[in-house]
Design a protein around this motif. Structure first.
Motif, PDB file in Angstrom:
ATOM      1  N   UNK A   1      11.999  29.373  41.559  1.00 51.17           N
ATOM      2  CA  UNK A   1      11.897  29.313  40.105  1.00 51.17           C
ATOM      3  C   UNK A   1      12.546  28.040  39.577  1.00 51.17           C
ATOM      4  N   UNK A   2      13.737  27.725  40.076  1.00 50.98           N
ATOM      5  CA  UNK A   2      14.444  26.530  39.614  1.00 50.98           C
ATOM      6  C   UNK A   2      13.684  25.245  39.898  1.00 50.98           C
ATOM      7  N   UNK A   3      12.996  25.202  41.031  1.00 48.61           N
ATOM      8  CA  UNK A   3      12.199  24.022  41.375  1.00 48.61           C
ATOM      9  C   UNK A   3      11.025  23.844  40.420  1.00 48.61           C
ATOM     10  N   UNK A   4      10.399  24.965  40.054  1.00 47.27           N
ATOM     11  CA  UNK A   4       9.280  24.897  39.101  1.00 47.27           C
ATOM     12  C   UNK A   4       9.786  24.363  37.771  1.00 47.27           C
ATOM     13  N   UNK A   5      10.906  24.896  37.319  1.00 52.46           N
ATOM     14  CA  UNK A   5      11.487  24.446  36.058  1.00 52.46           C
ATOM     15  C   UNK A   5      11.838  22.974  36.080  1.00 52.46           C
ATOM     16  N   UNK A   6      12.385  22.511  37.191  1.00 50.59           N
ATOM     17  CA  UNK A   6      12.753  21.098  37.314  1.00 50.59           C
ATOM     18  C   UNK A   6      11.522  20.200  37.293  1.00 50.59           C
ATOM     19  N   UNK A   7      10.472  20.605  37.962  1.00 46.95           N
ATOM     20  CA  UNK A   7       9.233  19.813  37.994  1.00 46.95           C
ATOM     21  C   UNK A   7       8.582  19.725  36.624  1.00 46.95           C
TER      22      UNK A   7
ATOM     23  N   UNK B   1      16.523  36.338  50.362  1.00 46.26           N
ATOM     24  CA  UNK B   1      17.957  36.274  50.103  1.00 46.26           C
ATOM     25  C   UNK B   1      18.198  36.417  48.610  1.00 46.26           C
ATOM     26  N   UNK B   2      18.861  35.426  48.051  1.00 45.24           N
ATOM     27  CA  UNK B   2      19.160  35.461  46.613  1.00 45.24           C
ATOM     28  C   UNK B   2      18.142  34.696  45.781  1.00 45.24           C
ATOM     29  N   UNK B   3      17.162  34.111  46.438  1.00 50.30           N
ATOM     30  CA  UNK B   3      16.202  33.271  45.729  1.00 50.30           C
ATOM     31  C   UNK B   3      14.836  33.954  45.637  1.00 50.30           C
ATOM     32  N   UNK B   4      14.137  33.662  44.562  1.00 52.05           N
ATOM     33  CA  UNK B   4      12.779  34.173  44.365  1.00 52.05           C
ATOM     34  C   UNK B   4      11.815  33.003  44.507  1.00 52.05           C
ATOM     35  N   UNK B   5      10.918  33.140  45.470  1.00 45.14           N
ATOM     36  CA  UNK B   5       9.876  32.134  45.674  1.00 45.14           C
ATOM     37  C   UNK B   5       8.586  32.617  45.029  1.00 45.14           C
ATOM     38  N   UNK B   6       7.862  31.688  44.474  1.00 45.68           N
ATOM     39  CA  UNK B   6       6.598  31.972  43.813  1.00 45.68           C
ATOM     40  C   UNK B   6       5.517  31.182  44.515  1.00 45.68           C
ATOM     41  N   UNK B   7       4.376  31.857  44.754  1.00 47.79           N
ATOM     42  CA  UNK B   7       3.261  31.142  45.359  1.00 47.79           C
ATOM     43  C   UNK B   7       1.958  31.645  44.752  1.00 47.79           C
ATOM     44  N   UNK B   8       0.978  30.774  44.756  1.00 43.95           N
ATOM     45  CA  UNK B   8      -0.336  31.145  44.253  1.00 43.95           C
ATOM     46  C   UNK B   8      -0.957  32.173  45.193  1.00 43.95           C
ATOM     47  N   UNK B   9      -1.645  33.134  44.618  1.00 41.83           N
ATOM     48  CA  UNK B   9      -2.354  34.146  45.409  1.00 41.83           C
ATOM     49  C   UNK B   9      -3.762  33.611  45.666  1.00 41.83           C
ATOM     50  N   UNK B  10      -3.952  32.980  46.821  1.00 41.59           N
ATOM     51  CA  UNK B  10      -5.226  32.316  47.124  1.00 41.59           C
ATOM     52  C   UNK B  10      -6.416  33.271  47.179  1.00 41.59           C
ATOM     53  N   UNK B  11      -6.293  34.482  47.729  1.00 43.93           N
ATOM     54  CA  UNK B  11      -7.431  35.412  47.662  1.00 43.93           C
ATOM     55  C   UNK B  11      -7.820  35.748  46.211  1.00 43.93           C
ATOM     56  N   UNK B  12      -6.828  35.848  45.313  1.00 43.02           N
ATOM     57  CA  UNK B  12      -7.134  36.117  43.906  1.00 43.02           C
ATOM     58  C   UNK B  12      -7.890  34.945  43.289  1.00 43.02           C
ATOM     59  N   UNK B  13      -7.480  33.734  43.634  1.00 39.22           N
ATOM     60  CA  UNK B  13      -8.175  32.550  43.132  1.00 39.22           C
ATOM     61  C   UNK B  13      -9.626  32.574  43.605  1.00 39.22           C
TER      62      UNK B  13
END
Length: 105
Positions: A36-42, A69-81
């Motif tokens: 999440x933090x990386x997305x916000x920074x970008x 762990x303590x981090x939440x990763x976000x990724x595109x759902x390619x089958x949904x796309x």
């Protein structure tokens, strides 16, 4: 409350500039996704705004969140796309019959 198709929900979610930018960034990031933090920074989005938009994308079935762990990763759902793109292009170039006034009477 009316039922909305998954395709309509997905397209509606992408109909906002911030969400479209988030989604495109996640597509660019690939299968590993981004924190999440990386997305916000970008994208220069405040955490609360980003959380709201990510929630909308998750609810629309376009983004998968995974806690590591303590981090939440976000990724595109390619089958949904793929499902949305297939829906949009399923009848590509099959032609459309237009009713004329003569055939309507």
């Amino acid at each position: 409350m009316s039922m909305t198709s998954p395709n309509a929900r997905a397209l509606a979610a992408l109909g906002h500039d911030a969400r479209l930018s988030i989604f495109r960034l996640l597509v660019k990031a690939g299968a590993e996704g981004l924190r999440v933090g990386d997305i916000g920074a970008h994208l220069g989005l405040p955490a609360s705004t980003l959380a709201h938009h990510l929630s909308t994308l998750v609810d629309a079935g376009l983004v998968i969140q995974e806690k590591r762990g303590r981090e939440v990763f976000n990724r595109a759902d390619y089958p949904a796309i793929t499902r949305v793109l297939t829906f949009l292009t399923a009848e590509c170039c099959v032609g459309v019959r237009v009713a004329t006034e003569e055939s309507a009477t």
